[in-house]
Design a protein around this motif. Structure first.
Motif, short mmCIF file in Angstrom:
data_model
loop_
_atom_site.label_atom_id
_atom_site.label_comp_id
_atom_site.label_asym_id
_atom_site.label_seq_id
_atom_site.Cartn_x
_atom_site.Cartn_y
_atom_site.Cartn_z
N GLU A 29 126.87 57.04 -2.59
CA GLU A 29 125.96 56.74 -1.06
C GLU A 29 125.65 57.26 0.21
O GLU A 29 127.32 56.69 0.74
CB GLU A 29 124.83 55.97 -2.20
CG GLU A 29 124.05 55.83 -3.31
CD GLU A 29 123.19 54.71 -2.95
OE1 GLU A 29 121.29 54.94 -3.25
OE2 GLU A 29 123.30 53.76 -3.55
N PRO A 75 118.46 61.13 2.62
CA PRO A 75 119.92 61.11 2.28
C PRO A 75 120.57 62.07 3.28
O PRO A 75 120.42 62.96 4.87
CB PRO A 75 119.92 62.21 1.13
CG PRO A 75 118.34 62.11 0.53
CD PRO A 75 118.19 61.25 1.69
N GLN A 78 125.45 64.75 2.13
CA GLN A 78 125.68 64.40 0.35
C GLN A 78 126.83 65.54 0.00
O GLN A 78 127.38 65.11 -1.37
CB GLN A 78 124.26 65.43 -0.18
CG GLN A 78 123.20 64.48 0.13
CD GLN A 78 123.23 63.20 -0.54
OE1 GLN A 78 122.97 63.37 -1.43
NE2 GLN A 78 123.63 62.12 0.71
#
Length: 525
Positions: A29, A75, A78
């Motif tokens: 992540e 996010p 990515q």
């Protein structure tokens, strides 16, 4: 005292640590959980590790022991998901380093204080910038980082000849801070300058980490991470970079929270003092205006004393005052009798007296409140720890909790002069408040002859209620009624035990005994 948390010598050891800590790990992540934080979580066979970058007033990297993904996280990077950590490399004498991943991705970490940033490259091209508004290094090609090298002895000797020793050190050994150079007494260097500087570098790359905090530092919004041992009380000392950065982050965020709360609280108290002083000034001005306005009662008394000598239909009349000397001109209304006009003047005089009394009560309340606010300000300014500050912080409730609490009860709650004042929300809630919550010796109020909220002053100790409290509660009753638009409106009040519900009456309808009346201005308090 200098902070070395993002100094080259600290970051060099961060890089060494990362190369062992993240070997064979993959990115699981990558996100931002707040304005100044970026967290990358790595995984390997069910094991998860996190690296967090803080890019605020201070900038540093640390390794949280406990971590999770907040619901409102954003996010980031990515492109790195499922990419393998390959290697971390330090940039010589700079407050930056880079992390290399599989598929030719490189994350450049710039810990330049307020200009800190993260830049993701694929090959030589920039893919993503954490904060594109910070332009530092964005114009530099990726080769810039690869070409950063340590200086040779010959280059350094030439620079000393051209620039002098101090300037040459700052150019080629820029990781040395002024505090470090003073600590090592650079001005005493004579022979073997280059060798000595390299020995200092090695000593800093092997030294213990020291974390210092004190009341003085708290007031200066600072916790210090140092590579030098100082004559201060240490809260941490050791050579474990993981533990040192973890402890620094814990103290930094604790102090940051304290200073933020203190700053906001001081601003709120100062604003409240300013508003209160302005309100006090306004009340005094209003009182002066009331004093210089016409004395309606005196005029009405003169009209009644001369009632049979004043013909109807005049716009004004000049009468001799009761002292037999002074002449007073009084305006009249053609369309009504002198007696009716005198009665209106008596009503105005009554309202004027009520307004004067209320204004004087407001002034007394504010003059009592101001010293308390100023004392609170002094106490908050003197606070140097969370415990002393906590006593002055307002009770915190989340919006959702506050909404649920409001929905769960049939009233709005006000705290006035130490008493809870409850205001019904609608007809059905009025009944619940009056006959389900209020006790027999609580004081009950309602706007006279119009629909509106039931208002209850809770009084479990059966104390005598201050007049100022009764008036403020009456103002709420007038405000939450059909009489809200009036300048002044009558409000009845009695003990709750004298309020009864007739059989079959509509929601909120009651009968009241032994009531008294207050004439007040409808307003929130």
């Amino acid at each position: 005292m200098e902070n070395h948390v993002n100094n080259y010598f600290t970051l060099h050891r961060v890089v060494d640590f990362l190369n062992n800590y993240l070997q064979d790990f993959y990115v699981a992540e990558s996100f931002s959980s707040s304005k100044c934080e970026v967290q990358i979580v790595f995984r390997q066979r069910g094991i998860h590790k996190a690296v967090k970058f803080y890019l605020g007033e201070e900038s540093f990297v640390f390794f949280p022991e406990k971590f999770f993904t907040p619901k409102k996280s954003q996010p980031l990077f990515q492109q790195l998901i499922n990419k393998q950590f390959l290697e971390a490399k330090i940039h010589p004498h700079d407050r930056s380093f880079r992390i290399q991943f599989s598929d030719n991705f490189t994350l450049v970490v710039l810990l330049y204080g307020r200009n800190a940033n993260l830049i993701l490259y694929q090959g030589k091209s920039i893919e993503t910038v954490y904060n594109p508004n910070i332009k530092t290094n964005l114009d530099k090609p990726f080769s810039y980082y690869k070409n950063l090298e340590n200086v040779s002895e010959n280059e350094f000797v030439r620079s000393v000849a051209e620039l002098g020793l101090k300037k040459a050190v700052l150019v080629h050994f820029s990781a040395f801070t002024k505090g470090m150079l003073k600590y090592f007494e650079v001005e005493k260097l004579a022979e073997k300058q280059f060798v000595n500087l390299q020995e200092w570098e090695r000593s800093l790359l092997e030294s213990d980490f020291h974390i210092y905090t004190s009341e003085k530092m708290l007031e200066g919004k600072q916790v210090v991470f140092s590579l030098l041992q100082e004559d201060e009380t240490e809260s941490f000392s050791g050579d474990d970079i993981y533990a040192a950065l973890h402890e620094y982050a814990r103290l930094y965020f604790r102090i940051l929270q304290f200073n933020t709360q203190k700053k906001n609280l001081l601003q709120n108290i100062k604003s409240k003092i300013e508003r209160t002083e302005a309100q006090l000034k306004s009340y005094y001005f209003h009182l002066e205006q009331l004093e210089i306005e016409k004395n309606y009662k005196h005029q009405a008394d003169l009209l009644m004393a001369n009632l049979h000598n004043i013909p109807r239909g005049l716009d004004k009349i000049e009468l001799t005052d009761f002292d037999g000397e002074k002449k007073i001109t009084i305006k009249l209304k053609r369309e009504i009798s002198v007696q009716e006009w005198a009665e209106k003047l008596y009503q105005k005089a009554k309202k004027q007296q009520i307004e004067r009394t209320q204004t004087e009560m407001h002034i007394a309340t504010i003059e009592k409140m101001l010293p308390e606010l100023k004392e609170q300000l002094l106490q908050v300014e003197a606070s140097n720890d969370s415990q002393s500050l906590r006593n002055h912080l307002p009770q915190q409730t989340t919006k959702s909790t506050e909404k649920k609490q409001q929905e769960a009860v049939p009233y709005k709650k006000f705290e006035i002069e130490g008493f809870n004042v409850l205001v019904g929300k609608n007809g059905a809630d009025n009944d619940k408040l009056t006959f389900g919550i209020a006790k027999k010796d609580d004081t009950w109020l309602h706007a006279k002859d119009v629909s509106g909220s039931h208002v209850v002053i809770q009084n479990p100790s059966r104390k005598e209620l201050p007049k100022s409290l009764l008036e403020k509660a009456a103002q709420l009753a007038a405000y939450y009624s059909k009489g809200k638009g009036s300048d002044l409106y009558p409000v009845i009040f009695t003990l709750k035990k004298f309020v009864r519900k007739p059989k079959g009456a509509a929601a909120g309808k009651v009968l009241v005994d032994k009531e008294k009346v207050l004439l007040v201005e409808p307003r929130l308090v």
